[in-house]
Structure formats: C-alpha cells, structure tokens
Write a protein that holds these residues in place. Sequence first.
Motif, PDB file in Angstrom:
ATOM      1  N   ALA A  30       0.826  -1.210   0.000  1.00 40.70           N
ATOM      2  CA  ALA A  30       0.000   0.000   0.000  1.00 40.70           C
ATOM      3  C   ALA A  30       0.854   1.251   0.000  1.00 40.70           C
ATOM      4  O   ALA A  30       0.523   2.237  -0.654  1.00 40.70           O
ATOM      5  N   TRP A  31       1.961   1.212   0.740  1.00 37.69           N
ATOM      6  CA  TRP A  31       2.837   2.387   0.755  1.00 37.69           C
ATOM      7  C   TRP A  31       3.356   2.691  -0.642  1.00 37.69           C
ATOM      8  O   TRP A  31       3.290   3.813  -1.126  1.00 37.69           O
ATOM      9  N   LYS A  34       0.234   3.685  -2.942  1.00 36.19           N
ATOM     10  CA  LYS A  34      -0.372   4.981  -2.681  1.00 36.19           C
ATOM     11  C   LYS A  34       0.615   6.102  -2.882  1.00 36.19           C
ATOM     12  O   LYS A  34       0.288   7.141  -3.440  1.00 36.19           O
ATOM     13  N   TYR A  35       1.818   5.895  -2.441  1.00 34.13           N
ATOM     14  CA  TYR A  35       2.791   6.978  -2.514  1.00 34.13           C
ATOM     15  C   TYR A  35       3.079   7.353  -3.951  1.00 34.13           C
ATOM     16  O   TYR A  35       3.136   8.523  -4.311  1.00 34.13           O
ATOM     17  N   GLU A  38      -1.485   6.544  -6.321  1.00 33.95           N
ATOM     18  CA  GLU A  38      -2.822   7.069  -6.052  1.00 33.95           C
ATOM     19  C   GLU A  38      -2.849   8.584  -6.028  1.00 33.95           C
ATOM     20  O   GLU A  38      -3.696   9.209  -6.628  1.00 33.95           O
ATOM     21  N   GLY A  45      -5.535   3.913  -6.548  1.00 36.69           N
ATOM     22  CA  GLY A  45      -4.932   2.758  -5.908  1.00 36.69           C
ATOM     23  C   GLY A  45      -5.614   1.468  -6.292  1.00 36.69           C
ATOM     24  O   GLY A  45      -5.002   0.402  -6.301  1.00 36.69           O
ATOM     25  N   ILE A  71     -10.042   1.936   0.581  1.00 37.07           N
ATOM     26  CA  ILE A  71      -8.759   2.626   0.731  1.00 37.07           C
ATOM     27  C   ILE A  71      -8.709   3.879  -0.131  1.00 37.07           C
ATOM     28  O   ILE A  71      -8.098   4.889   0.248  1.00 37.07           O
ATOM     29  N   GLN A  72      -9.375   3.851  -1.306  1.00 39.87           N
ATOM     30  CA  GLN A  72      -9.421   5.055  -2.131  1.00 39.87           C
ATOM     31  C   GLN A  72     -10.286   6.129  -1.486  1.00 39.87           C
ATOM     32  O   GLN A  72      -9.975   7.328  -1.588  1.00 39.87           O
ATOM     33  N   GLY A  75      -7.661   7.346   1.169  1.00 35.36           N
ATOM     34  CA  GLY A  75      -6.405   7.875   0.642  1.00 35.36           C
ATOM     35  C   GLY A  75      -6.595   8.992  -0.355  1.00 35.36           C
ATOM     36  O   GLY A  75      -5.915  10.021  -0.291  1.00 35.36           O
ATOM     37  N   VAL A 237      -4.087  -1.196   6.073  1.00 39.58           N
ATOM     38  CA  VAL A 237      -3.406  -0.219   5.227  1.00 39.58           C
ATOM     39  C   VAL A 237      -3.804   1.220   5.513  1.00 39.58           C
ATOM     40  O   VAL A 237      -3.167   2.153   5.014  1.00 39.58           O
ATOM     41  N   VAL A 241      -2.024   4.748   3.869  1.00 40.25           N
ATOM     42  CA  VAL A 241      -2.536   5.395   2.668  1.00 40.25           C
ATOM     43  C   VAL A 241      -2.919   6.850   2.914  1.00 40.25           C
ATOM     44  O   VAL A 241      -2.819   7.685   2.003  1.00 40.25           O
ATOM     45  N   ALA A 245      -0.824   8.988   0.071  1.00 41.93           N
ATOM     46  CA  ALA A 245      -1.537   9.630  -1.037  1.00 41.93           C
ATOM     47  C   ALA A 245      -1.331  11.143  -1.082  1.00 41.93           C
ATOM     48  O   ALA A 245      -1.056  11.695  -2.147  1.00 41.93           O
TER      49      ALA A 245
END
Length: 368
Positions: A30-31, A34-35, A38, A45, A71-72, A75, A237, A241, A245
């Motif tokens: 996820a890191w 997203k980093y 996303e 993501g 998560i979106q 994030g 996560v 996120v 993000a």
Amino acid sequence: MHDEEHNKMEELPEEDTIICRRWCRQGISAWCKKYFWEGMTSVGGGAVAFPVMTLVMKESPEVARDMSMSIQANGMIAASFSIFFMEVHIERHALLDSFLGASAGVIFGLEMVDPVLTPSMKKMGFVSIFFAFAFTLFLINWNHKRKTFNSIPDLTPWKRWLIFVFGFVGGVFTAFSGSGADICMFSLLTLFFNVSEKVATPTSVVLMGFTSVVCWGWRALVTQEMPQESWEYLLAVLPIVVIGAPVGALIGTHFHRLVLAACVYILNTLSLIGAFVIVPQTPALAGGSVGAMVGMFIFYIILFKLGERMNDKYAKIIKEKQKKNVEEEIVVEVDQDYVKKEEHLTEEPEWAINLSYHGGGDGPMRFM
C-alpha cells in the motif's frame, strides 16, 4: 482438557502470524502503491490493488473491489485535501459533471452489471480496457510538441453532457473493478479536450476520491454487503494510505506531464501481462480480451481525432479573434494619432497669441 487448551494456545500464535504477515504485506504494498500512484497519477490505488489482489493473492473480485473502494475513499480524499490546500489547478466543471455521472453509474453497476459478470471477465476486462487507453496515450504523446490546454476550451452544454456520460460509464467500471471513473475522465480530458496531464491528473484524483466514497457508502451502509476480509485489509493499510496519497499528490505537482503519463503506461502494461500469465485462459476469454483491447484502442483513436479536429477549429477561431482585435487596436491608435495631429494643426501659434492691435477698426496691425 489440557490437550484442548494446548491446541488453542497453538492456534493463537498462528492466527497472530497470519495477521502480522497481512499487515506487513499489505502495508508495504500500500505504501508503494499509494505513494507513487494514487496521489501522483490519474490511476487510483484500485488500479494496482484490484489486479494484485485478484491475480496474485487469489482474492475474489468482490473483496478486491470493496477493499480498493475503501482505501481510495480514505487515501484519495486525503490527497484531494492536499490538492485543494495547495490550490493545484483542476478542471472544476469536468469534476462536477463527471461526479454526478459516476455516482449514478456506480449504483447502477453494483445493482445491475456486477452480478452478471464472472470473476474472470471482471479481471480481464479491467486490464484490457485500460491497457488500450495507456497504449493510445503513448502513441499520442510520441509527439512531444502536442498542444495542450489548462482547461476545457469553449465549454458548451453538449460537452458537459459528454462529460456526464463518460462519468457514468466510468462509474459502471468502478462498480465491478474498484477503479474506472478516474481513467475514463482522464482519457476524455487528455484525448478529446487536449487538457494537460498536469491538470487532468489532480482532477481525476479528486473525482475518484468522491466516487469511492459513494461506492463505499453504498456497499457498507445501504446494502451492508461489504465482506469482512475487505474491512480487515482496510484496517491494515489505513494508517499508511492517508499519508502516502497526499505526499504523492505533492510530488506529482513537480513532475512533467510526460512523466505522469509514463506511470500510466507502466501500471497498465504490468497489469495486462500479469493477467494473461495468472488468469486461466480459455479461447473465449482470450479472444474477448483481445477484442476489447482492439475495440477500445479504435474508440480512443477516434476520440482523439475528433477532439483534434474540434480543437483545431477552436484554435483558428481564437486566432481570427486575436487578429481582429489587433487590427482594431491599430485602427484606434491611427485614429488617435490623426486626432492629435488635427488638434495640433488647429491650435493657435504662440506668436499669434502675443499680437495686439494698435488703433481701431481696420488699422494696421503691429507687434508688441
């Protein structure tokens, strides 16, 4: 009795180990996701989470979709806050119209389209459609001098309806794959309206964040069908996120538009290759995937050509208006110069002001 307690004691570390592995695996992925993706690109993501979870981790499309949405929703909303706080330029009219369409499309897709599709169709359809877009964008950006705009030129009612329709279609894609509204809007802005990727990217990020909230709320609150596994992934996560993000959104503002486009190429190409390697292929499924890619590629090319013709006409109109304005300014300047010359000629000379008459009537005029 002691054996049962001993077995329970042995089960606990195994369960803790599974949870720990899930935290570590999902946290690291996820890191990175997203980093770099996303917040920084138009690809949400979910475009990474969905193929990874369905193809690599063997999760069901429903779990992957709901996890991507959740998560979106967190994030990309955090990234949207960064975009608004930094006053990054976005296409606000496109954002509003596409969000209305995407919200309707998500609900329609969840209730009507998603139950009809098989898991394999969802996986291959997702990667095929968006690879076609990435390949089209690559060919178009081969011309590095392509003219782009910071906003939609000459926004008319029919263009706003077109944005709404693309938002609706993107919402349907989002309903079964967890991502789609962002890519559909990104493709319309860049291919048809020739909007720069640096403007289309944050616009798509904000759109996907809002659309994810609608989809997540519908699944979690209205139908209450969100799987427990998706909630567990979200808890794993979430701390990452909401930081990654916004940082990605900040970094994305400092890159050239072609760098952002290259991220789209890489993501969609890797997803396509992974899908064909991992998903068991049948002649019908493989043929349908190739047909979807070819059909969408042709559609995107037509979309670009129509947009290019429309924007060329708009550019000619602007040039004619500018030329006309310049000619009018020249005429005004010439008229002003003429008026000044006329005033100068009609002014009484200084030597005439200093004259005086001596004597009266028609007597001779003498200088003082």
